[in-house]
Motif scaffolding. Structure first.
Motif, mmCIF file in Angstrom:
data_model
loop_
_atom_site.group_PDB
_atom_site.id
_atom_site.type_symbol
_atom_site.label_atom_id
_atom_site.label_comp_id
_atom_site.label_asym_id
_atom_site.label_seq_id
_atom_site.Cartn_x
_atom_site.Cartn_y
_atom_site.Cartn_z
ATOM 1 N N UNK A 22 0.853 -1.180 0.000
ATOM 2 C CA UNK A 22 0.000 0.000 0.000
ATOM 3 C C UNK A 22 0.890 1.231 0.000
ATOM 4 N N UNK A 23 0.772 2.088 -1.052
ATOM 5 C CA UNK A 23 1.622 3.262 -1.142
ATOM 6 C C UNK A 23 1.294 4.206 -0.003
ATOM 7 N N UNK A 24 2.340 4.588 0.690
ATOM 8 C CA UNK A 24 2.191 5.540 1.778
ATOM 9 C C UNK A 24 2.820 6.880 1.410
ATOM 10 N N UNK A 25 4.016 6.783 0.868
ATOM 11 C CA UNK A 25 4.731 8.000 0.546
ATOM 12 C C UNK A 25 5.843 7.656 -0.441
ATOM 13 N N UNK A 26 6.199 8.595 -1.269
ATOM 14 C CA UNK A 26 7.318 8.434 -2.198
ATOM 15 C C UNK A 26 8.383 9.463 -1.869
ATOM 16 N N UNK A 27 9.610 8.956 -1.689
ATOM 17 C CA UNK A 27 10.731 9.855 -1.444
ATOM 18 C C UNK A 27 11.750 9.656 -2.560
ATOM 19 N N UNK A 28 12.542 10.670 -2.808
ATOM 20 C CA UNK A 28 13.559 10.603 -3.858
ATOM 21 C C UNK A 28 14.788 11.360 -3.394
ATOM 22 N N UNK A 29 15.824 11.302 -4.198
ATOM 23 C CA UNK A 29 17.030 12.014 -3.838
ATOM 24 C C UNK A 29 18.171 11.723 -4.784
ATOM 25 N N UNK A 30 19.359 12.182 -4.389
ATOM 26 C CA UNK A 30 20.550 11.995 -5.205
ATOM 27 C C UNK A 30 21.693 11.544 -4.296
ATOM 28 N N UNK A 31 22.475 10.590 -4.796
ATOM 29 C CA UNK A 31 23.624 10.059 -4.067
ATOM 30 C C UNK A 31 24.888 10.546 -4.764
ATOM 31 N N UNK A 32 25.797 11.157 -3.998
ATOM 32 C CA UNK A 32 27.058 11.652 -4.567
ATOM 33 C C UNK A 32 28.211 11.232 -3.660
ATOM 34 N N UNK A 33 29.438 11.432 -4.182
ATOM 35 C CA UNK A 33 30.608 11.236 -3.322
ATOM 36 C C UNK A 33 30.942 12.556 -2.633
ATOM 37 N N UNK A 34 32.072 12.603 -1.963
ATOM 38 C CA UNK A 34 32.440 13.801 -1.204
ATOM 39 C C UNK A 34 32.651 15.002 -2.100
ATOM 40 N N UNK A 92 16.111 13.942 -0.628
ATOM 41 C CA UNK A 92 17.305 13.778 0.190
ATOM 42 C C UNK A 92 18.553 13.907 -0.687
ATOM 43 N N UNK A 93 19.532 14.596 -0.144
ATOM 44 C CA UNK A 93 20.836 14.700 -0.795
ATOM 45 C C UNK A 93 21.852 14.035 0.126
ATOM 46 N N UNK A 94 22.455 12.916 -0.339
ATOM 47 C CA UNK A 94 23.286 12.089 0.533
ATOM 48 C C UNK A 94 24.684 11.990 -0.054
ATOM 49 N N UNK A 95 25.677 12.284 0.771
ATOM 50 C CA UNK A 95 27.080 12.158 0.360
ATOM 51 C C UNK A 95 27.699 10.952 1.064
#
Length: 1002
Positions: A22-34, A92-95
């Motif tokens: 059951x869809x509750x929420x959709x999240x997105x983002x980008x994964x990068x290095x330092x 989300x932006x994750x390094x």
């Protein structure tokens, strides 16, 4: 060559995935290095939920059906994993930070994988980024200079594979038959692979690492892992292509017309002087020097050209919830630098699909279709270009008897041979069609989830070679005529393998254990048919280039067919044990059975490896200077059946002998069967792995002793005057391997890396079971000898001490007087001091195997720019300059400019080279270190400059320029110091390659 316009069609695959929740929420983002560089292929998974995503080429991901409070984990090879808790935020932006040392990196080993930190053997890894820098038809060429302990000798002719030697030369048989394992399937040759399809290459160098592959691994193992798709990944398309030219480098300078004329006058040969006069009468005199013929042909310049090269690859990869796929195609074309129909063209299609049939059951199919056409060069052209006199033109309008083209003929000037290389190039058409269908399928079942699984794999390698060698008719006048002929060769190879592997993997407390047991069956079949016909009807039409157009009478004794079939069955097991991440044990045992050995078809080959991670000990684990330190030691045995099968014959001879006053007639029987057993390679290896300065500096070192026991050598049987291969020797290779690398991120925009490797090698025969204590090879004039204490196939001849400079020196030397020598002749070393130069004074002059090799690399990244350079070199090896030495067979030919310029022509002019007259004397033509030269060289192997275009409005794109082998420095008098067997007679030059390329990812 007329270049073809080639249109590549991309293969597109659409797969669907179904998400049950059951869809509750959709999240997105980008994964990068330092450095905020996007990481494509990073895995994003919600913990304790079946919600999963993989980043695209821009580092983007998306997770559906998540709730606030869920935790998702991001993992990427070479980086520390990171967990993120879902909040009200939807983006989300994750390094990710680099994982220091990358010691948990998984490397592919025999029939499985291991963490890099747990290895006890000597294994070298090269990743796809390094492999793709080399524009080449053969993947192994890209490893040259990058892996210590591995010598790769380049091949210049289009489509030819380089010679690969791992830790020296340990057999008289097929010494370069390295085992290639591509995605678990065994091959003898990987000329079907495209460099863009490869993810990584692991070279198993020591016996402990290789032993699990048994008899096929005696000459080294190269494990290749190709690129795969990822589950839950949208289709990702990639194009990579380059185009460029090949250009001959270090072209040998030949004596020009003036130098050649001078040498002819100095030779003391009246015929040679007359030939010069004949050339001036036929072609006129030079306006600059009327004593020299007008013609001044540079034959190497005439026979060579720039060669075109291009490669285009298209691939698509991706996956759904239970399937991953990777599909690609490649077109490669390469022209040779010999100006004739000399080229290579290859088209590949590959696919790799893995499917989860259930939670425990999965299957996969890997297939490659390769279709290649190779027009092989007429290598005699290189030989003739060296010898052709410069006072003769390519075309001779006066040679009206030549047809269909009026090529010149040196016989018209009085010389014995025609010398002109162009008829060999013009009137030959040598074509090979190479078709390969390579397929494997596997089924894998987890008997106990995450602990015990069973995998069965079947693979089939079907290769068809269709060869056609056509000699077209022509005449050069002076009664020199060639009639047409055609030779057909059809070879079919069928290699089948069936492997069954059971693997148990478990962790409990401080213990980590992996146990594997398996069985393998192989069936190798070969069929060869060849026939030669002459005097082809309608030879001017290619449609007539078949045997049925040849004269039926010409087939006598020229039709042959042979078939071979070998079987093998093997049982093997492995134990890998890790205690507290400090103490490592790795052991294998393999039982191999081969139909090649009738005496004892079974061989048993164990190995063991030990490792001690000192950096985990209390006395070192708080030392900031050392991040990781491991000592390794291993021992193992390998059998080798890459040799000829047991064979031979029984000889019956009728003899008559007297007994008393009566003669009796009878027969004797002599057996020359080679009832051989296994060659056994036994190797000891001691190694060290170190990472320090926050893992910026890594060091690896190995010392090994590798003995080939029961080596199969050619043994002379005098009673029947023949040679037979028998177990009759021991060969040793030993050396030191050293690798060091430094990698550092200086700032957000700038990072660099630098690396170097160094290898030593001592190759020698330690035992030969015959009365002489040596084995001769090569010809009588160019002798090579393998003797106890010396290298395999060492060059065997005389040592020079200098050149006789004056008559007084001659008069004071009894050897010179006895042999009627004159100033300008060579002085040889009387090694035994008996006052005579004879066979007893010959010695080993050196080996074609280098004493040491080295390589290095520099890499720099600044913002969107990248630069890399590799270098490579070797030393201590020797090359027999046989094309020079063949003056022993014919003396009325040209010579290279080095001989002409540096010849002895008066007292004090040189103490190394004989005079022009001396070159024509048998005394100076003896095999000596005058003809055996140093093969040391240094080369800038590869330079690449690239620029990456990254924009939200555009797909990822990188433009790059590559220079392969742009500079080589050496003293050897030849095109290249890279000669596979050390004998340079008509070796194809190794060109420089300059390309421009483009990589696009969507």
């Amino acid at each position: 060559m007329k270049h073809k316009l080639f249109l590549l069609c991309a293969l597109m695959l659409t797969l669907s995935s179904v998400i049950y929740a059951q869809q509750t929420k959709t999240v997105s983002g980008v994964i990068t290095d330092a450095n905020e560089v996007p990481l494509a292929g990073a895995q994003v998974k919600v913990i304790d939920k079946d919600i999963f995503s993989v980043t695209d080429f821009d580092g983007n991901f998306s997770l559906e059906n998540v709730s606030v409070g869920d935790v998702f984990e991001v993992t990427y090879l070479g980086f520390a994993s990171q967990q993120v808790t879902v909040s009200e935020n939807d983006n989300y932006s994750i390094q990710l930070q680099e994982d220091a040392g990358q010691l948990d990196e998984v490397v592919v080993v025999g029939y499985g994988t291991q963490k890099k930190r747990d290895l006890t053997g000597s294994i070298a890894t090269v990743d796809s980024e390094e492999i793709e820098k080399t524009p080449t038809a053969n993947v192994m060429q890209s490893l040259q200079g990058k892996v210590s302990g591995v010598q790769i000798v380049s091949a210049g002719s289009p489509g030819d594979s380089p010679t690969v030697r791992v830790r020296g030369l340990g057999t008289f048989q097929d010494a370069t038959n390295v085992l290639y394992v591509v995605d678990g399937v065994l091959y003898d040759n990987i000329d079907f692979l495209n460099t863009k399809d490869i993810k990584s290459i692991n070279v198993l160098k020591d016996a402990s690492s290789s032993a699990i592959y048994g008899v096929r691994a005696a000459n080294g193992v190269v494990i290749i892992e190709t690129k795969s798709g990822k589950k839950n990944q949208k289709p990702q398309f990639e194009y990579d292509g380059y185009t460029g030219i090949q250009r001959a480098q270090n072209v040998v300078k030949m004596a020009n017309a003036e130098q050649f004329t001078t040498m002819a006058y100095e030779s003391g040969s009246a015929p040679d002087v007359q030939f010069i006069m004949n050339a001036m009468q036929r072609y006129g005199r030079s306006r600059i020097n009327p004593n020299v013929p007008a013609v001044n042909t540079d034959w190497y310049k005439e026979v060579m050209r720039d060669g075109f090269m291009q490669s285009h690859s298209i691939g698509v990869s991706g996956g759904a919830e239970k399937i991953s796929y990777s599909v690609g195609t490649n077109y490669f074309e390469q022209e040779g630098i010999l100006d004739m129909k000399n080229e290579y063209e290859r088209f590949n299609i590959r696919s790799k699909i893995d499917v989860d049939l259930s939670d425990r059951f999965k299957a996969g199919v890997n297939s490659v279709f390769s279709n290649a056409t190779k027009y092989t060069p007429e290598n005699s052209a290189w030989f003739k270009a060296y010898f052709a006199v410069p006072i003769m033109p390519v075309m001779d309008p006066l040679n009206t008897d030549a047809a269909p083209i009026m090529y010149s003929n040196a016989q018209n000037l009085g010389y014995r041979a025609t010398q002109n290389p162009f008829p060999d190039m013009e009137y030959n058409d040598n074509r090979q069609k190479i078709r390969k269908i390579l397929a494997s399928i596997y089924l894998q079942y987890e008997i106990i989830p995450d602990k015990l699984d069973f995998k069965t794999t079947y693979s089939h390698n079907l290769t068809a070679f269709e060869e056609r060698y056509v000699d077209l008719p022509y005449t050069l006048g002076n009664n020199f005529e060639v009639i047409s002929s055609i030779r057909r060769v059809n070879n079919t190879y069928s290699n089948q393998y069936w492997d069954n592997i059971l693997t148990y993997d478990d962790e409990f407390g401080d213990h980590d254990i992996t146990v594997m047991a398996g069985a393998s069956y192989r069936d190798e079949a070969t069929n060869e048919f060849n026939a030669t016909g002459r005097d082809i009807a309608g030879i001017s039409l290619e449609s007539s280039w078949y045997l049925n157009f040849a004269d039926p009478e010409s087939f006598n004794n020229s039709v042959n067919e042979i078939g071979r079939r070998y079987y093998g069955i093997s049982y093997f097991g492995r134990l890998a044990y890790n205690f507290k991440d400090k103490y490592l044990l790795y052991g294998t045992i393999r039982a191999d059975g081969s139909s090649k050995f009738t005496k004892d078809p079974w061989g048993y080959f164990p190995s063991v490896g030990l490792g001690w991670v000192l950096s985990e000990e209390n006395f070192l684990n708080n030392t900031e200077a050392i991040d990781f330190l491991k000592l390794r030691a291993s021992w193992g045995k390998l059998g080798n059946d890459n040799v000829a099968a047991s064979a031979g014959s029984n000889t019956i001879e009728v003899i008559t002998v007297p007994f008393g006053d009566t003669q009796y007639t009878g027969t004797t029987a002599t057996s020359v069967f080679s009832n051989n057993t296994w060659e056994v390679i036994e190797e000891k290896n001691f190694g060290l792995d170190l990472e320090t300065f926050d893992s910026r500096l890594s060091i690896n070192a190995d010392y090994y002793i590798r003995d080939t026991k029961n080596a199969i050598l050619p043994v002379y049987i005098p009673i029947v005057n023949t040679y037979v291969d028998r177990n009759s020797g021991t060969i040793r290779n030993q050396g030191l391997e050293f690798n060091a690398g430094w990698s550092q991120q200086v700032s957000d925009d700038f990072r660099f890396s630098i690396g170097a490797n160094f290898t030593t090698l001592k190759n020698e025969a330690t035992y030969i079971e015959n009365e002489a204590g040596y084995i001769d090879s090569g010809s009588a004039e160019f002798r090579q000898r393998t003797q106890v204490g010396g290298p395999l196939f060492g060059f065997y001849g005389y040592e020079r001490l200098g050149v006789y400079q004056n008559q007084q020196q001659i008069d004071n030397d009894p050897i010179a007087v006895a042999n009627n020598l004159v100033p300008g002749d060579l002085i040889f070393n009387d090694r035994n001091g008996d006052g005579v130069i004879d066979d007893a004074d010959r010695t080993i002059l050196g080996s074609f195997l280098p004493d040491y090799t080295y390589g290095g690399n520099i890499g720099v990244n600044y913002k969107a720019f990248d630069f890399s350079m590799n270098f490579y070199g070797q030393g201590g090896n020797k090359i027999l300059n046989r094309k020079r030495g063949e003056i022993i067979f014919t003396q009325d030919t040209n010579m290279d400019a080095d001989l002409a310029i540096n010849r002895w022509h008066g007292e004090g002019t040189t103490n190394e080279y004989p005079s022009s007259a001396g070159l024509r004397k048998a005394w100076n033509q003896k095999l000596s270190d005058f003809w055996v030269e140093d093969g040391d060289f240094f080369r800038i192997q590869n330079i690449q400059v690239g620029y990456t275009i990254e924009s939200d409005a555009l797909p990822y794109a990188r433009v790059y320029m590559t220079a392969e082998r742009p500079f080589t420095s050496f003293d050897y008098n030849g095109f290249s110091p890279e000669v596979p067997n050390g004998v340079d007679r008509q070796t194809y030059p190794i060109p420089s390659v300059y390309t421009v390329g483009l990589n696009i990812k969507i």
